[in-house]
Design a protein around this motif. Structure first.
Motif, PDB file in Angstrom:
ATOM      1  N   PHE A 112       0.805  -1.220   0.000  1.00 23.94           N
ATOM      2  CA  PHE A 112       0.000   0.000   0.000  1.00 23.94           C
ATOM      3  C   PHE A 112       0.842   1.276   0.000  1.00 23.94           C
ATOM      4  O   PHE A 112       0.327   2.348  -0.311  1.00 23.94           O
ATOM      5  N   LEU A 113       2.091   1.193   0.376  1.00 30.29           N
ATOM      6  CA  LEU A 113       2.927   2.389   0.530  1.00 30.29           C
ATOM      7  C   LEU A 113       3.362   2.938  -0.826  1.00 30.29           C
ATOM      8  O   LEU A 113       3.786   2.181  -1.703  1.00 30.29           O
ATOM      9  N   ILE A 114       3.289   4.256  -0.973  1.00 32.81           N
ATOM     10  CA  ILE A 114       3.676   4.873  -2.245  1.00 32.81           C
ATOM     11  C   ILE A 114       4.633   6.045  -2.057  1.00 32.81           C
ATOM     12  O   ILE A 114       5.192   6.547  -3.032  1.00 32.81           O
ATOM     13  N   TRP A 115       4.828   6.507  -0.835  1.00 37.83           N
ATOM     14  CA  TRP A 115       5.581   7.752  -0.643  1.00 37.83           C
ATOM     15  C   TRP A 115       7.029   7.624  -1.070  1.00 37.83           C
ATOM     16  O   TRP A 115       7.690   8.625  -1.357  1.00 37.83           O
ATOM     17  N   GLN A 116       7.534   6.396  -1.152  1.00 39.91           N
ATOM     18  CA  GLN A 116       8.921   6.188  -1.539  1.00 39.91           C
ATOM     19  C   GLN A 116       9.128   6.212  -3.054  1.00 39.91           C
ATOM     20  O   GLN A 116      10.259   6.219  -3.530  1.00 39.91           O
ATOM     21  N   PHE A 160       1.494  14.852   1.656  1.00 42.26           N
ATOM     22  CA  PHE A 160       2.897  14.724   1.284  1.00 42.26           C
ATOM     23  C   PHE A 160       3.036  14.110  -0.100  1.00 42.26           C
ATOM     24  O   PHE A 160       3.811  14.591  -0.941  1.00 42.26           O
ATOM     25  N   GLU A 161       2.287  13.059  -0.362  1.00 47.18           N
ATOM     26  CA  GLU A 161       2.430  12.357  -1.635  1.00 47.18           C
ATOM     27  C   GLU A 161       1.993  13.220  -2.813  1.00 47.18           C
ATOM     28  O   GLU A 161       2.604  13.169  -3.890  1.00 47.18           O
ATOM     29  N   ILE A 162       0.948  14.037  -2.643  1.00 44.57           N
ATOM     30  CA  ILE A 162       0.562  14.949  -3.729  1.00 44.57           C
ATOM     31  C   ILE A 162       1.732  15.865  -4.078  1.00 44.57           C
ATOM     32  O   ILE A 162       2.082  16.040  -5.254  1.00 44.57           O
ATOM     33  N   ALA A 163       2.337  16.454  -3.063  1.00 41.83           N
ATOM     34  CA  ALA A 163       3.451  17.374  -3.307  1.00 41.83           C
ATOM     35  C   ALA A 163       4.647  16.652  -3.908  1.00 41.83           C
ATOM     36  O   ALA A 163       5.333  17.190  -4.792  1.00 41.83           O
ATOM     37  N   TYR A 164       4.907  15.444  -3.447  1.00 42.83           N
ATOM     38  CA  TYR A 164       6.060  14.683  -3.954  1.00 42.83           C
ATOM     39  C   TYR A 164       5.806  14.233  -5.382  1.00 42.83           C
ATOM     40  O   TYR A 164       6.730  14.181  -6.193  1.00 42.83           O
ATOM     41  N   TRP A 165       4.554  13.904  -5.705  1.00 46.26           N
ATOM     42  CA  TRP A 165       4.200  13.560  -7.091  1.00 46.26           C
ATOM     43  C   TRP A 165       4.477  14.754  -8.012  1.00 46.26           C
ATOM     44  O   TRP A 165       5.052  14.600  -9.080  1.00 46.26           O
ATOM     45  N   PRO A 201       6.077  19.028   2.405  1.00 46.16           N
ATOM     46  CA  PRO A 201       6.016  19.776   1.144  1.00 46.16           C
ATOM     47  C   PRO A 201       6.817  21.077   1.140  1.00 46.16           C
ATOM     48  O   PRO A 201       7.197  21.559   0.069  1.00 46.16           O
ATOM     49  N   LEU A 202       7.043  21.671   2.302  1.00 47.84           N
ATOM     50  CA  LEU A 202       7.956  22.809   2.396  1.00 47.84           C
ATOM     51  C   LEU A 202       8.974  22.471   3.472  1.00 47.84           C
ATOM     52  O   LEU A 202       8.704  22.587   4.662  1.00 47.84           O
ATOM     53  N   GLY A 203      10.115  22.006   3.036  1.00 51.43           N
ATOM     54  CA  GLY A 203      11.160  21.562   3.962  1.00 51.43           C
ATOM     55  C   GLY A 203      11.990  20.526   3.246  1.00 51.43           C
ATOM     56  O   GLY A 203      13.018  20.833   2.657  1.00 51.43           O
ATOM     57  N   MET A 204      11.495  19.322   3.214  1.00 57.35           N
ATOM     58  CA  MET A 204      12.111  18.307   2.361  1.00 57.35           C
ATOM     59  C   MET A 204      11.968  18.705   0.897  1.00 57.35           C
ATOM     60  O   MET A 204      12.899  18.557   0.108  1.00 57.35           O
TER      61      MET A 204
END
Length: 329
Positions: A56-60, A133-138, A202-205
């Motif tokens: 289920f994990l996608i953030w990586q 987080f994932e929206i921003a990383y996408w 989203p603002l930092g990393m």
């Protein structure tokens, strides 16, 4: 490596992704996606770990793009682009195909099913969607992959651009960023203000391209005032520090890095233990600390021009010396 200018150390690890690429592509294909779906819990074989949450994990997923971009910034030449373009493009292909078109909203949707990076909403994978987080990383990952295409003299991928243009806004509630659109009770329900405060990432990393800075400032202050510190992890403190640094709050950044909490302790041998003997060392804490301090010292794209160590307090009490570092993305 972070923004430390030692890409040769990071590049010792990237062949792992290249070696397991066929398995990652097969994993994506078996689930009906394009590109490569990277495992999160993984051994040297490249096979996903036998844990209930792994699938289920996608953030990586955008990580290989982030690592490749750091290498390019250290060696901005065609050799670097050629060396890692397959990793970048296959990662972006999966990310674009994973996004689901929501006709009723004229937007793409991230999930379901998925598990949030903090693994807090684990009981409801099949209904969770649009994690902050994932929206921003996408967005960051696909934008960066497009830059790689342009650097190589290739046209931008139209599907990637379509996803970028139609991602939802970062979810908020009561003027604060929350864990996700379907997980908006971060600060209002018992037991949700725990684990990783990923709504800060989203603002930092990341560079904050989708962020309202004052909303993020309020969210940072809320986390600092009201978070379950006993159930954090070692990299959460550097993550908070990077958010504070980019917001110009150097004192808050130092407070986060030096917070006297059990998960934020480092032993004389450098280990960052978590959960006592269960996890005697935790390398994400070490990596996060190094990256955060490098960012605070050398700065980041868009940092105040001509200011030394822009992430540290500007109160006359700090003398920061550094060398060989690169600005963070």
């Amino acid at each position: 490596m972070g923004c430390g200018g030692r890409s040769e150390l990071l590049e010792r690890s990237l062949p792992f992704y290249q070696r397991i690429l066929p398995k990652a592509e097969a994993q994506a294909k078996s689930q009906g996606y394009e590109g490569a779906r990277w495992p999160k819990c993984v051994g040297s074989s490249g096979d996903p770990g036998p844990t209930y949450i792994e699938c289920f994990l996608i953030w990586q997923q955008p990580h290989p793009i982030f690592y490749s971009e750091l290498c390019y910034r250290d060696h901005p030449n065609r050799e670097t682009l050629t060396k890692y373009q397959e990793l970048v493009f296959e990662t972006a292909k999966f990310m674009a195909s994973y996004a689901v078109w929501d006709k009723s909203r004229n937007q793409y949707r991230i999930g379901p099913p998925f598990a949030d990076a903090a693994e807090v909403y684990y009981e409801d994978h099949e209904h969770q969607s649009n994690p902050t987080f994932e929206i921003a990383y996408w967005r960051w990952g696909l934008e960066t992959a497009q830059k790689w295409r342009e650097r190589l003299g290739l046209a931008r991928d139209p599907k990637w651009d379509d996803v970028i243009a139609h991602l939802p806004s970062l979810p908020t509630r009561d003027g604060l960023y929350v864990a996700g659109e379907t997980a908006s009770d971060t600060f209002t329900a018992s037991g949700r203000n725990t684990s990783h405060p990923c709504m800060l990432a989203p603002l930092g990393m990341l560079n904050g391209s989708m962020v309202d800075r004052e909303t993020m400032r309020r969210t940072l202050h809320k986390v600092m005032e009201n978070w379950d510190w006993n159930n954090t992890w070692g990299w959460d403190y550097p993550m908070m520090a990077m958010t504070a640094a980019r917001l110009g709050e150097g004192e808050t950044a130092i407070e986060a890095l030096l917070m006297d909490k059990s998960k934020n302790h480092y032993l004389p041998n450098g280990h960052n233990p978590q959960m006592g003997p269960t996890l005697p060392l935790y390398l994400p804490g070490n990596g996060g600390l190094l990256y955060a301090t490098a960012l605070m010292a050398a700065g980041w794209e868009g940092a105040p021009a001509g200011k030394n160590a822009p992430g540290f307090p500007d109160d006359g009490n700090w003398v920061v010396k550094w060398e060989g570092l690169k600005k963070a993305p």
